[in-house]
Design a protein around this motif. Structure first.
Motif, PDB file in Angstrom:
ATOM      1  N   PRO A 521       0.833  -1.214   0.000  1.00  0.00           N
ATOM      2  CA  PRO A 521       0.000   0.000   0.000  1.00  0.00           C
ATOM      3  C   PRO A 521       0.865   1.260   0.000  1.00  0.00           C
ATOM      4  O   PRO A 521       0.979   1.959   1.015  1.00  0.00           O
ATOM      5  N   HIS A 522       1.458   1.565  -1.142  1.00  0.00           N
ATOM      6  CA  HIS A 522       2.365   2.704  -1.230  1.00  0.00           C
ATOM      7  C   HIS A 522       1.675   4.016  -0.873  1.00  0.00           C
ATOM      8  O   HIS A 522       2.309   4.937  -0.338  1.00  0.00           O
ATOM      9  N   LEU A 523       0.391   4.130  -1.191  1.00  0.00           N
ATOM     10  CA  LEU A 523      -0.314   5.394  -1.006  1.00  0.00           C
ATOM     11  C   LEU A 523      -1.122   5.428   0.282  1.00  0.00           C
ATOM     12  O   LEU A 523      -1.996   6.288   0.451  1.00  0.00           O
ATOM     13  N   GLY A 524      -0.843   4.525   1.185  1.00  0.00           N
ATOM     14  CA  GLY A 524      -1.580   4.470   2.442  1.00  0.00           C
ATOM     15  C   GLY A 524      -2.545   3.304   2.474  1.00  0.00           C
ATOM     16  O   GLY A 524      -2.982   2.798   1.437  1.00  0.00           O
ATOM     17  N   SER A 525      -2.885   2.855   3.671  1.00  0.00           N
ATOM     18  CA  SER A 525      -3.699   1.652   3.845  1.00  0.00           C
ATOM     19  C   SER A 525      -5.014   1.971   4.548  1.00  0.00           C
ATOM     20  O   SER A 525      -5.023   2.504   5.666  1.00  0.00           O
ATOM     21  N   LYS A 526      -6.127   1.624   3.898  1.00  0.00           N
ATOM     22  CA  LYS A 526      -7.440   1.793   4.538  1.00  0.00           C
ATOM     23  C   LYS A 526      -7.571   0.872   5.749  1.00  0.00           C
ATOM     24  O   LYS A 526      -8.156   1.252   6.763  1.00  0.00           O
ATOM     25  N   VAL A 527      -7.045  -0.335   5.615  1.00  0.00           N
ATOM     26  CA  VAL A 527      -7.096  -1.263   6.744  1.00  0.00           C
ATOM     27  C   VAL A 527      -6.285  -0.714   7.909  1.00  0.00           C
ATOM     28  O   VAL A 527      -6.714  -0.761   9.073  1.00  0.00           O
ATOM     29  N   GLY A 528      -5.103  -0.170   7.617  1.00  0.00           N
ATOM     30  CA  GLY A 528      -4.295   0.427   8.668  1.00  0.00           C
ATOM     31  C   GLY A 528      -4.991   1.600   9.327  1.00  0.00           C
ATOM     32  O   GLY A 528      -4.958   1.756  10.554  1.00  0.00           O
ATOM     33  N   ALA A 529      -5.661   2.417   8.512  1.00  0.00           N
ATOM     34  CA  ALA A 529      -6.384   3.567   9.057  1.00  0.00           C
ATOM     35  C   ALA A 529      -7.527   3.125   9.964  1.00  0.00           C
ATOM     36  O   ALA A 529      -7.812   3.762  10.990  1.00  0.00           O
ATOM     37  N   TYR A 530      -8.187   2.028   9.612  1.00  0.00           N
ATOM     38  CA  TYR A 530      -9.284   1.501  10.438  1.00  0.00           C
ATOM     39  C   TYR A 530      -8.774   1.137  11.832  1.00  0.00           C
ATOM     40  O   TYR A 530      -9.416   1.447  12.844  1.00  0.00           O
ATOM     41  N   VAL A 592      -6.223  -1.984  -5.031  1.00  0.00           N
ATOM     42  CA  VAL A 592      -5.289  -1.851  -6.151  1.00  0.00           C
ATOM     43  C   VAL A 592      -4.784  -0.416  -6.252  1.00  0.00           C
ATOM     44  O   VAL A 592      -3.592  -0.168  -6.493  1.00  0.00           O
ATOM     45  N   ALA A 593      -5.677   0.552  -6.056  1.00  0.00           N
ATOM     46  CA  ALA A 593      -5.277   1.963  -6.151  1.00  0.00           C
ATOM     47  C   ALA A 593      -4.206   2.319  -5.130  1.00  0.00           C
ATOM     48  O   ALA A 593      -3.376   3.209  -5.372  1.00  0.00           O
ATOM     49  N   GLU A 594      -4.205   1.647  -3.978  1.00  0.00           N
ATOM     50  CA  GLU A 594      -3.205   1.926  -2.943  1.00  0.00           C
ATOM     51  C   GLU A 594      -1.810   1.456  -3.342  1.00  0.00           C
ATOM     52  O   GLU A 594      -0.810   1.890  -2.767  1.00  0.00           O
ATOM     53  N   THR A 595      -1.725   0.537  -4.312  1.00  0.00           N
ATOM     54  CA  THR A 595      -0.431  -0.024  -4.724  1.00  0.00           C
ATOM     55  C   THR A 595       0.228   0.768  -5.843  1.00  0.00           C
ATOM     56  O   THR A 595       1.404   0.549  -6.131  1.00  0.00           O
ATOM     57  N   GLU A 596      -0.510   1.665  -6.479  1.00  0.00           N
ATOM     58  CA  GLU A 596      -0.027   2.294  -7.711  1.00  0.00           C
ATOM     59  C   GLU A 596       0.796   3.543  -7.400  1.00  0.00           C
ATOM     60  O   GLU A 596       0.334   4.677  -7.523  1.00  0.00           O
ATOM     61  N   ALA A 602       6.221   0.265 -13.655  1.00  0.00           N
ATOM     62  CA  ALA A 602       5.198  -0.574 -14.283  1.00  0.00           C
ATOM     63  C   ALA A 602       4.287  -1.149 -13.214  1.00  0.00           C
ATOM     64  O   ALA A 602       4.646  -1.229 -12.034  1.00  0.00           O
ATOM     65  N   TYR A 603       3.083  -1.558 -13.659  1.00  0.00           N
ATOM     66  CA  TYR A 603       2.094  -2.174 -12.779  1.00  0.00           C
ATOM     67  C   TYR A 603       1.641  -3.501 -13.382  1.00  0.00           C
ATOM     68  O   TYR A 603       1.725  -3.722 -14.585  1.00  0.00           O
ATOM     69  N   HIS A 604       1.136  -4.359 -12.504  1.00  0.00           N
ATOM     70  CA  HIS A 604       0.489  -5.593 -12.978  1.00  0.00           C
ATOM     71  C   HIS A 604      -0.512  -6.062 -11.933  1.00  0.00           C
ATOM     72  O   HIS A 604      -0.319  -5.849 -10.729  1.00  0.00           O
ATOM     73  N   ARG A 605      -1.580  -6.690 -12.403  1.00  0.00           N
ATOM     74  CA  ARG A 605      -2.592  -7.236 -11.509  1.00  0.00           C
ATOM     75  C   ARG A 605      -2.679  -8.748 -11.689  1.00  0.00           C
ATOM     76  O   ARG A 605      -2.635  -9.253 -12.818  1.00  0.00           O
ATOM     77  N   LEU A 606      -2.806  -9.454 -10.582  1.00  0.00           N
ATOM     78  CA  LEU A 606      -2.951 -10.909 -10.605  1.00  0.00           C
ATOM     79  C   LEU A 606      -4.224 -11.289  -9.868  1.00  0.00           C
ATOM     80  O   LEU A 606      -4.543 -10.700  -8.823  1.00  0.00           O
ATOM     81  N   PRO A 607      -4.963 -12.273 -10.350  1.00  0.00           N
ATOM     82  CA  PRO A 607      -6.219 -12.686  -9.706  1.00  0.00           C
ATOM     83  C   PRO A 607      -5.973 -13.544  -8.471  1.00  0.00           C
ATOM     84  O   PRO A 607      -6.266 -14.746  -8.452  1.00  0.00           O
ATOM     85  N   THR A 608      -5.412 -12.945  -7.439  1.00  0.00           N
ATOM     86  CA  THR A 608      -5.109 -13.694  -6.224  1.00  0.00           C
ATOM     87  C   THR A 608      -5.289 -12.785  -5.011  1.00  0.00           C
ATOM     88  O   THR A 608      -5.489 -11.580  -5.155  1.00  0.00           O
ATOM     89  N   THR A 609      -5.245 -13.382  -3.822  1.00  0.00           N
ATOM     90  CA  THR A 609      -5.459 -12.626  -2.586  1.00  0.00           C
ATOM     91  C   THR A 609      -4.158 -12.008  -2.097  1.00  0.00           C
ATOM     92  O   THR A 609      -3.076 -12.302  -2.613  1.00  0.00           O
ATOM     93  N   HIS A 610      -4.299 -11.201  -1.062  1.00  0.00           N
ATOM     94  CA  HIS A 610      -3.135 -10.482  -0.534  1.00  0.00           C
ATOM     95  C   HIS A 610      -2.073 -11.452  -0.011  1.00  0.00           C
ATOM     96  O   HIS A 610      -0.897 -11.360  -0.389  1.00  0.00           O
ATOM     97  N   THR A 611      -2.460 -12.366   0.838  1.00  0.00           N
ATOM     98  CA  THR A 611      -1.493 -13.313   1.410  1.00  0.00           C
ATOM     99  C   THR A 611      -0.901 -14.219   0.344  1.00  0.00           C
ATOM    100  O   THR A 611       0.296 -14.525   0.363  1.00  0.00           O
ATOM    101  N   ALA A 612      -1.732 -14.637  -0.618  1.00  0.00           N
ATOM    102  CA  ALA A 612      -1.272 -15.590  -1.636  1.00  0.00           C
ATOM    103  C   ALA A 612      -0.326 -14.967  -2.643  1.00  0.00           C
ATOM    104  O   ALA A 612       0.347 -15.700  -3.380  1.00  0.00           O
ATOM    105  N   LEU A 613      -0.232 -13.654  -2.718  1.00  0.00           N
ATOM    106  CA  LEU A 613       0.666 -13.017  -3.688  1.00  0.00           C
ATOM    107  C   LEU A 613       2.102 -13.509  -3.534  1.00  0.00           C
ATOM    108  O   LEU A 613       2.799 -13.727  -4.527  1.00  0.00           O
ATOM    109  N   GLN A 614       2.554 -13.690  -2.302  1.00  0.00           N
ATOM    110  CA  GLN A 614       3.943 -14.080  -2.080  1.00  0.00           C
ATOM    111  C   GLN A 614       4.211 -15.538  -2.436  1.00  0.00           C
ATOM    112  O   GLN A 614       5.372 -15.951  -2.520  1.00  0.00           O
ATOM    113  N   PHE A 615       3.154 -16.318  -2.658  1.00  0.00           N
ATOM    114  CA  PHE A 615       3.323 -17.731  -3.016  1.00  0.00           C
ATOM    115  C   PHE A 615       2.900 -18.019  -4.454  1.00  0.00           C
ATOM    116  O   PHE A 615       3.010 -19.154  -4.919  1.00  0.00           O
TER     117      PHE A 615
END
Length: 642
Positions: A521-530, A592-596, A602-615
């Motif tokens: 979340p380069h531009l800040g995290s909504k979850v973190g703000a919560y 996704v907007a928080e990552t840009e 460059a950017y890319h999107r993958l159809p996976t969850t947050h935790t699963a990205l690293q695997f």
């Protein structure tokens, strides 16, 4: 009064039973089964590797001539691994090759020296995925010199060099050391057999073969199975975890620390169990029949608790590695036929229209068996002239000195041919996310290590101190790891913000880097703000909010190429708490907007969850392609350049 007491007693009994039930459920979902790795399985894997006899040359693989400036400048003129006709490639660039070939000559003594060794197997401590690996770049690129020598008329030297490299490749596979080294050697055998067949097609059939080729017999099928390689794979996974456990246990202070430690044990135990499956009798029997068969994964992993999602994801199925290993004998058998086309043909091989036809296993499981055709000796003769190399060597000592003087005058002082050093492998720093440890990055580290990278995965306190302080604490270790070599980096989630602090603290260390962030979340995290809204919630995320999840991490330098990968499968705490808009793409934790990051390349999107990205295997392919500055292996993985 008695009725009131009875009611109170009944309520107390119910509450005790309810608490006991909840405690049991909590234990079951978090800690069960909580077992240790099975010592019997470890012993089975170790026995399957089998003891080697003779002289071990693994350490000699680290001794390599340095690559000169001339070769680095002409690297785009080298026949790549995707090139199927190196002879045609070299002929097309023949005017540029003399200077490059002159530098390649210095490799020959080092490669010839490797022939004295019977096998190449790491010591147990060298399997650690944080340990440095040999660079096989010189062995893989040597076919450029062989091709140049052939088209220049040094036919005998070209063939001998190819046979030598094939012998080394065969011994590497025979060693049954690491999975990466065995697969690399298998691909070396494939490419060099093809090149040798193309050379022989341009020569009269009666031209003698080099004596070194006599060693190139097929290997016993059991040596091509993945089973004997799984002990090394297990050690590469187990050793760094064992080293960290003493530290982890001393740091356990809260329930989430206890959960992390329990989850790590489950992952280790499940990993061992999955690797032992490759030694099942039915798998080994299939390999004996040259059938590509892999173990089935458990629908419900045996040693993973219900909430241990990392443990349940599992690792790669190794289809591509098993395929290239089985193909070793296909190519060695083909080479034997080329040496004696009149001999009876094995099943599956046929001669037709001046070619030897056979089939090989596909590296992608969705593909069928692939047809291969190699030219027969003498089938493509077109005036290839053999130079009398014993009288007029094409690259004489005088010529070498002339080329070297030209290189020095154009590019500065080159390394002398006697200067030997370990060719530095590309190095990658992997940084985990919030609540995680270095263990979470091991699957990605394993995939990258198989591609030739040296990896360091760090564990840092994600909540107890700021990212700035964490970077300051680990900077000396990172600098020692980099050792003045180019340092690449991957950060998952909070780990990407860690890398921005690393750039601020050590800009020269990442000046020539390439970086990938996964769900950061380069531009800040909504979850973190919560979690920052209420005092009692703030302790959950701790100090990572400051100059991190608040969107105020240090700025990124646009001159350092950064690829930001985002997930789009909405499953996580953010989607559960409904923190994202209905039409807002997110991975369940980060939008996704928080990552840009605007400064990203460059950017890319993958159809996976947050935790699963690293695997995710596609994420690993993107990382590998980004670091090598090449296109991804599939069009679907193309990144969006800014």
């Amino acid at each position: 009064m008695r009725t009131l007491r009875a009611d109170n007693h009944r309520e107390e009994t119910i509450m005790v039973m309810l608490k006991s039930f909840l405690a049991a459920a909590f234990f079951f979902t978090l800690y069960w089964p909580g077992t240790q790795p099975d010592a019997t399985l470890i012993a089975q894997l170790q026995a399957a590797q089998e003891e080697m006899h003779g002289k071990n040359g693994y350490q000699a693989l680290f001794l390599r001539p340095s690559m000169s400036k001339a070769e680095r400048a002409g690297s785009e003129l080298l026949c790549s691994r995707e090139e199927t006709d190196c002879l045609a490639f070299v002929r097309a660039h023949q005017t540029e090759y003399p200077a490059i070939a002159a530098d390649m000559q210095q490799w020959e003594a080092a490669l010839d020296n490797l022939l004295q060794y019977d096998y190449f197997r790491p010591r147990p401590e060298q399997y650690d995925f944080n340990a440095e690996m040999p660079s096989f770049q010189i062995l893989l690129r040597a076919r450029n010199l062989h091709a140049y020598r052939f088209v220049s008329g040094e036919v005998e030297a070209a063939q001998r060099g190819l046979c030598r490299d094939l012998v080394l490749g065969r011994r590497l596979v025979h060693s049954r050391g690491s999975l990466f080294t065995s697969a690399l050697a298998a691909r070396l055998i494939e490419r060099n057999v093809i090149l040798l067949a193309q050379m022989r097609a341009e020569l009269p059939p009666e031209v003698p073969w080099p004596a070194l080729c006599d060693e190139l017999q097929t290997l016993p099928p059991q040596e091509l199975a993945l089973c004997p390689l799984m002990y090394g794979e297990w050690l590469s996974f187990q050793q760094p975890m064992e080293k960290d456990w003493a530290t982890w246990q001393a740091e356990v202070k809260s329930i989430d620390d206890q959960i992390s430690l329990s989850f790590a044990r489950q992952i280790l135990t499940q990993n061992l169990y999955e690797k032992a499956k490759y030694c099942a009798p039915e798998i080994l029997t299939a390999i004996e029949r040259d059938e590509l068969r892999l173990p089935q994964r458990d629908i419900w992993p045996r040693y993973c608790s219900l909430l241990n999602t990392v443990c349940r994801i599992g690792g790669p199925d190794n289809h591509d590695y098993q395929a290239v290993l089985l193909n070793v004998n296909h190519y060695l058998r083909a080479l034997a036929i080329l040496r004696d086309p009149a001999a009876p043909l094995p099943q599956g091989y046929r001669l037709e229209n001046g070619q030897l036809h056979f089939r090989r296993h596909p590296e992608r499981k969705e593909e069928g068996m692939q047809a291969i055709a190699l030219p027969l000796p003498g089938s493509h003769q077109h005036g290839c002239q053999l130079k009398q190399t014993e009288h007029t060597p094409p690259i004489s000592a005088l010529t070498l000195r002339v080329y070297r003087l030209a290189i020095i005058s154009l590019l500065g002082t080159a390394h002398p041919p006697e200067a030997f050093m370990t060719a530095p492998s590309p190095k990658i720093l992997l940084v985990h996310g919030l609540f995680m440890r270095a263990t979470m990055m091991m699957p990605l580290a394993t995939r990258l290590r198989r591609q030739g990278f040296v990896c360091l995965a760090l564990t840092y306190p994600t909540r107890q101190q700021t990212l700035h302080d964490s970077v300051a604490q680990h900077l000396p270790r990172i600098q020692d790891f980099a050792a003045n070599a180019p340092l690449y980096a991957v950060g998952h989630s909070l780990g990407g913000l860690y890398l921005r602090h690393l750039l601020a603290a050590w800009p020269e260390g990442l000046a020539h880097s390439r970086v990938v962030t996964l769900g950061t979340p380069h531009l800040g995290s909504k979850v973190g703000a919560y979690f920052r809204e209420r005092g009692w919630r703030r302790s959950i995320i701790g100090h990572c909010w400051e100059a991190g999840l608040d969107g105020n991490a240090p700025p990124w330098d646009p001159a350092i190429p950064l690829l930001s990968i985002a997930g789009t499968k909405s499953f996580g705490i953010g989607s559960t708490l409904r923190l994202f808009a209905a039409d807002e793409p997110n991975d369940g934790t980060v939008a996704v907007a928080e990552t840009e990051l605007p400064e990203a390349a460059a950017y890319h999107r993958l159809p996976t969850t947050h935790t699963a990205l690293q695997f995710d295997s596609d994420a690993a392919q993107l990382v590998n392609a980004w670091f090598r500055n090449v296109s991804p292996p599939r069009a679907a993985l193309a990144v969006t350049e800014k």
